[in-house]
Scaffold this active site. Structure first.
Site, short mmCIF file in Angstrom:
data_model
loop_
_atom_site.label_atom_id
_atom_site.label_comp_id
_atom_site.label_asym_id
_atom_site.label_seq_id
_atom_site.Cartn_x
_atom_site.Cartn_y
_atom_site.Cartn_z
N ASP A 9 0.79 -1.49 -0.09
CA ASP A 9 -0.37 -0.25 0.39
C ASP A 9 0.35 1.27 -0.15
O ASP A 9 1.87 1.11 0.58
CB ASP A 9 -0.56 -0.15 1.51
CG ASP A 9 -0.27 -0.13 2.52
OD1 ASP A 9 0.98 -0.63 2.53
OD2 ASP A 9 -0.34 0.95 3.62
N GLU A 46 0.03 -1.48 5.87
CA GLU A 46 0.88 -0.93 6.83
C GLU A 46 1.14 0.30 7.06
O GLU A 46 1.00 1.18 7.91
CB GLU A 46 2.31 -1.29 5.91
CG GLU A 46 3.94 -0.98 6.83
CD GLU A 46 4.33 1.16 6.97
OE1 GLU A 46 5.28 1.34 7.78
OE2 GLU A 46 3.98 1.20 6.14
#
Length: 402
Positions: free
Chosen positions: A103, A164
């Site tokens: 991400d 994350e």
């Protein structure tokens, strides 16, 4: 001066920097913002195909449920993408962990969506350094190690999560599970432009404190109201007062309120803590409890606390010091200067270290300006950092650990 042996040199020679550059260019053009579940699905598919070249089992793991608190105090579930897991030789006696995240901070509607070259060796693009470049470094290093026929005594897990950038809430249990029994771990966050690595890190905790008061007319009968905004501000001031050299406190936002002639009956205080030790987490939790109790009594309001300390502090303990020394020696042998310094930032390395596993969490590319449209990756660092990882992995495998 190259001080590697012939076997290590052949391992490095297998790394194809041009192919890595092309790979990163393709990956950067896929928007995989943390809340872009469709884009994360596309990215996960690309990564699954790429990492399938390793001799292990590739799977996509469903995210754990995660809740968020809206501005009106409503608690609701939020979606995340699946996480990539690769297991190679799970029965091997010596096993490492390699982690990264797919991400980025840039959502599907953000203006920063495309890549460009600032110069021949500097790629500007969303997630180029943080950390699609790092994912390419990880894969290239592991492919080089596998081509060198490292042996059945060495195995590893690869975990690439989808959340994350927002705290790894849906992957925290997975990180804890895959960290068990590992001799060491590398995480592929970017190094600084000059190659400096992150050393010790503080921890972090994010909280949403929901205050429910009672509305009333601000002119006719204000005494019958219970002002949630004032109560939330009181909590913010009390928590701000507990900050110190080893505990940063940032009351960041208060949501709530309404028309000027109405006593506000709800507010949500957002506050971030940055502890530099487990004792400071204990102290902060106690201060939250105390502030909530005192404000609830003083203002006659109801208060609900949501959140946690999701990233424990990451000290440089004896195991981490050995791992840094090994990587520094590899760097010296490859004529790559390796230094590190403490940082206030956090990442999945915090969670891995909390499991008792020595970790270096900035083994990715050299780059900078991350979390901004000026983010850049130094292209030459792709092959450089892959070589650094490959030799370090081979030495850990050859030593049977640290």
């Amino acid at each position: 001066m190259d001080r590697t042996d012939g076997h290590e040199r052949r391992t490095i020679e297998r790394i194809d920097g041009a192919a890595m550059r092309s790979q990163v260019e393709r990956w950067v053009m896929v928007n995989s913002g943390t809340h872009n579940v469709a884009g994360l699905g596309t990215m996960a598919g690309l990564l699954a195909d790429a990492f399938a070249t390793l001799p292990g089992e590739v799977s996509l793991v469903d995210p754990d449920p995660v809740e968020t608190v809206d501005a009106d105090g409503t608690v609701r579930a939020i979606d995340h993408g699946r996480h990539l897991l690769v297991r190679v030789r799970p029965q091997a006696p010596v096993r490492m962990l390699f982690t990264g995240h797919m991400d980025t901070v840039y959502g599907a509607t953000h203006a920063f969506q495309t890549m460009q070259y600032i110069d021949a060796d500097t790629l500007n693009g969303p997630g180029a350094a943080d950390m699609k470049g790092g994912l390419s470094v990880m894969l290239a290093a592991l492919k080089a190690v596998e081509a060198a026929e490292i042996g059945d005594h060495f195995g590893y897990d690869v975990m690439i999560n989808s959340d994350e950038e927002t705290g790894s809430f849906s992957s925290a249990r997975l990180i804890e599970r895959v960290a068990r029994g590992k001799v060491a771990a590398f995480t592929y966050e970017p190094a600084l432009p000059d190659g400096t690595l992150a050393g010790a890190r503080g921890g972090t905790g994010n909280f949403s404190i929901v205050v429910t008061g009672r509305s009333a007319h601000a002119g006719r009968n204000p005494e019958e109201g219970r002002n949630a905004i004032v109560a939330a501000a009181d909590i913010a001031l009390r928590l701000n007062a507990v900050r110190g050299p080893r505990l940063a406190v940032n009351p960041a936002r208060i949501d709530g309120g309404g028309p000027n002639n109405v006593v506000p009956d709800h507010a949500v205080l957002r506050v971030n803590f940055r502890p530099h030790g487990a004792d400071e987490i204990t102290r902060a939790r106690a201060q939250i409890d105390a502030a909530v109790a005192m404000v609830a009594a003083a203002h006659d309001v109801e208060i609900a606390v949501h959140g946690s300390f999701n990233r424990p502090p990451k000290p440089i303990d004896a195991g981490a010091a050995k791992l840094f020394a090994l990587v520094q020696q590899v760097g010296a042998d490859l004529s790559i200067p390796i230094a590190w310094r403490d940082t206030g930032g956090v990442c999945d390395g915090n969670n891995i270290a909390a499991c008792g596993v020595p970790v270096i969490d900035t083994m990715g590319v050299r780059g900078g300006a991350i979390h901004s449209p000026q983010e850049y990756m130094i292209v030459d660092s792709l092959a450089e950092r892959a070589g650094l990882s490959a030799v370090a992995i081979a030495r850990i495998a050859g030593l049977g650990g640290l």
